[in-house]
Structure formats: structure tokens, C-alpha cells
Design a protein around this motif. Structure first.
Motif, short mmCIF file in Angstrom:
data_model
loop_
_atom_site.label_atom_id
_atom_site.label_comp_id
_atom_site.label_asym_id
_atom_site.label_seq_id
_atom_site.Cartn_x
_atom_site.Cartn_y
_atom_site.Cartn_z
N LEU A 8 0.84 -1.19 0.00
CA LEU A 8 0.00 0.00 0.00
C LEU A 8 0.88 1.25 0.00
O LEU A 8 0.68 2.18 -0.78
N PHE A 9 1.90 1.23 0.85
CA PHE A 9 2.85 2.35 0.94
C PHE A 9 3.59 2.56 -0.38
O PHE A 9 3.66 3.68 -0.90
N THR A 10 4.13 1.49 -0.94
CA THR A 10 4.90 1.65 -2.18
C THR A 10 3.98 1.95 -3.37
O THR A 10 4.36 2.72 -4.26
N GLY A 11 2.79 1.38 -3.38
CA GLY A 11 1.86 1.65 -4.47
C GLY A 11 1.45 3.11 -4.52
O GLY A 11 1.46 3.73 -5.59
N VAL A 12 1.12 3.67 -3.37
CA VAL A 12 0.76 5.08 -3.30
C VAL A 12 1.97 5.95 -3.67
O VAL A 12 1.82 6.98 -4.35
N SER A 13 3.15 5.51 -3.29
CA SER A 13 4.37 6.26 -3.61
C SER A 13 4.57 6.41 -5.11
O SER A 13 5.14 7.40 -5.56
N HIS A 14 4.10 5.45 -5.89
CA HIS A 14 4.24 5.54 -7.34
C HIS A 14 3.50 6.74 -7.90
O HIS A 14 3.85 7.24 -8.98
N PHE A 65 3.89 6.04 -17.53
CA PHE A 65 2.82 5.05 -17.61
C PHE A 65 3.24 3.77 -16.88
O PHE A 65 2.44 3.19 -16.13
N ILE A 66 4.48 3.33 -17.06
CA ILE A 66 4.99 2.13 -16.39
C ILE A 66 4.96 2.33 -14.87
O ILE A 66 4.56 1.42 -14.13
N ILE A 67 5.37 3.50 -14.42
CA ILE A 67 5.37 3.79 -12.98
C ILE A 67 3.95 3.73 -12.43
O ILE A 67 3.70 3.15 -11.37
N TYR A 68 2.99 4.31 -13.14
CA TYR A 68 1.60 4.30 -12.67
C TYR A 68 1.01 2.89 -12.70
O TYR A 68 0.33 2.48 -11.75
N VAL A 69 1.29 2.13 -13.74
CA VAL A 69 0.76 0.77 -13.83
C VAL A 69 1.35 -0.11 -12.72
O VAL A 69 0.63 -0.88 -12.08
N THR A 70 2.64 0.02 -12.49
CA THR A 70 3.24 -0.79 -11.42
C THR A 70 2.71 -0.35 -10.05
O THR A 70 2.57 -1.17 -9.15
N ILE A 105 -0.38 0.69 -9.54
CA ILE A 105 -1.70 0.04 -9.47
C ILE A 105 -1.54 -1.44 -9.14
O ILE A 105 -2.28 -1.99 -8.31
N ILE A 106 -0.56 -2.09 -9.75
CA ILE A 106 -0.30 -3.51 -9.47
C ILE A 106 0.02 -3.69 -7.99
O ILE A 106 -0.50 -4.61 -7.33
N GLU A 107 0.85 -2.82 -7.44
CA GLU A 107 1.21 -2.92 -6.03
C GLU A 107 -0.01 -2.72 -5.13
O GLU A 107 -0.13 -3.36 -4.09
N LEU A 108 -0.92 -1.83 -5.52
CA LEU A 108 -2.15 -1.64 -4.74
C LEU A 108 -3.02 -2.90 -4.80
O LEU A 108 -3.62 -3.29 -3.78
N PHE A 109 -3.08 -3.55 -5.96
CA PHE A 109 -3.80 -4.82 -6.06
C PHE A 109 -3.16 -5.88 -5.17
O PHE A 109 -3.86 -6.67 -4.54
N PHE A 110 -1.83 -5.90 -5.12
CA PHE A 110 -1.14 -6.83 -4.23
C PHE A 110 -1.57 -6.59 -2.78
O PHE A 110 -1.80 -7.54 -2.03
N ILE A 131 11.04 -9.96 -8.69
CA ILE A 131 12.13 -10.39 -9.57
C ILE A 131 12.18 -9.49 -10.81
O ILE A 131 13.25 -9.07 -11.24
N CYS A 132 11.00 -9.18 -11.36
CA CYS A 132 10.94 -8.38 -12.60
C CYS A 132 11.39 -6.93 -12.41
O CYS A 132 11.98 -6.34 -13.32
N VAL A 133 11.10 -6.35 -11.25
CA VAL A 133 11.46 -4.93 -11.05
C VAL A 133 12.88 -4.76 -10.52
O VAL A 133 13.39 -3.63 -10.49
N PHE A 134 13.51 -5.84 -10.12
CA PHE A 134 14.86 -5.71 -9.56
C PHE A 134 15.86 -5.06 -10.51
O PHE A 134 16.68 -4.25 -10.07
N PRO A 135 15.83 -5.34 -11.82
CA PRO A 135 16.78 -4.66 -12.71
C PRO A 135 16.69 -3.13 -12.66
O PRO A 135 17.70 -2.45 -12.83
#
Length: 165
Positions: free
Chosen positions: A42-48, A68-73, A75-80, A102-106
């Protein structure tokens, strides 16, 4: 670092709530862990959405649609955050959380190697000495509290055996 503080503080708070208001029940540490992970997402999703300018710098300039990628990720974090709290979805959500981490680590590696002034990355590659173990810790946390099947206790195993005979 802020994500780790949010995770651990929420975990401690969830345990405290269980101790104060549900004294007669044993503490469900996996549930408290999912609540903590949900709080972190919730914290990281809102931070996006609130810190989008800083987060977009964590992506190389050649990547199209960075905001767009930042906003979509986000939203994904809020769904998590919500999926981890729903009994019928927390295991699937945990699997998706691990894949996501794993995908966002790079992007964290890119930001550290380029000393992006966001989230500790300004310290450069040395930040990866903290970030890599943190990423492994978060993946392990998600696995333990959301994905892994709980072990049966000795009493429930004995009960299962007596029912089959």
C-alpha cells in the motif's frame, strides 16, 4: 529502507493488535506477515503516484512510456495490497508478488549503477549491498507468509492418521 521500516513496523503492530484484542487465540504470524506485506505494498503503491518523478528516473531514458509504467506498477502494487488480505487470493497474490519483485529488480540495479537520487540509489553501486539482500528478504517473506503451505502440526497429523484407520 523505508519499505523495510513499513514492513517491520506493520508486522509488529499487527502482532500487538492480536495480543491486545485476541488474547485467547494463538498469534497467526503468517496472517500478521501478510498484513505487513500488504501495508508495505500500500505504501509503495501510493508512492508511485506521489513520487512519480523520482521513480521514473529509475528507468533508463530509452524505455518508452516511463510514467505510464510507474503508474501501472503502482496500481499492481495496490492490487497486491488487497490480494494479500483476501483468503481466496493470497496464495496467488504471493506468487505474483515474487514474480513482480524479480521483474522490477533490474530497475534497482540500473538506479544504483547510475546513482539515481531516489530511494538510496544515490549511494551508487554500494547500495546494492543493501538492496540485494533486501530483495531476497522480501521474496522469502512473500514465500513464507503467502505461498508456502503451512506445515501440519504433530497433533493434526496424528488426527489425520487415526481418521484413515
Amino acid at each position: 529502507m523505508a519499505t523495510l521500516i513499513v514492513l517491520l513496523a506493520t508486522f509488529a503492530f499487527a502482532i500487538l493488535i492480536r495480543l491486545v484484542f485476541f488474547r485467547q487465540q494463538p498469534i497467526n504470524y503468517r496472517l500478521c506477515g501478510r498484513i505487513a506485506l500488504a501495508g508495505m505494498f500500500l505504501f509503495t503503491g501510493v508512492s508511485h503516484f506521489l513520487l512519480d518523478d523520482g521513480m521514473v528516473q529509475m528507468l533508463p531514458e530509452f524505455v518508452p512510456f516511463r510514467y505510464f509504467i510507474i503508474y501501472v506498477t503502482g496500481i499492481i502494487e495496490l492490487f497486491f495490497a488487497f490480494g494479500l488480505l483476501l483468503r481466496q487470493y493470497y496464495r496467488l497474490t504471493g506468487i505474483l508478488v515474487i514474480a513482480f519483485l524479480i521483474c522490477v529488480f533490474p530497475s534497482n540495479v540500473y538506479a544504483a549503477l547510475n546513482s539515481v537520487d531516489f530511494g538510496g540509489n544515490v549511494y551508487g553501486p554500494i547500495y546494492l549491498l543493501f538492496r540485494v539482500p533486501l530483495q531476497v528478504f522480501l521474496i522469502a517473506w512473500a514465500w513464507i507468509v503467502a505461498v508456502r503451505q503451512p506445515r501440519q502440526t504433530m497433533a493434526s497429523r496424528n488426527s489425520d492418521r487415526s481418521q484413515h484407520h
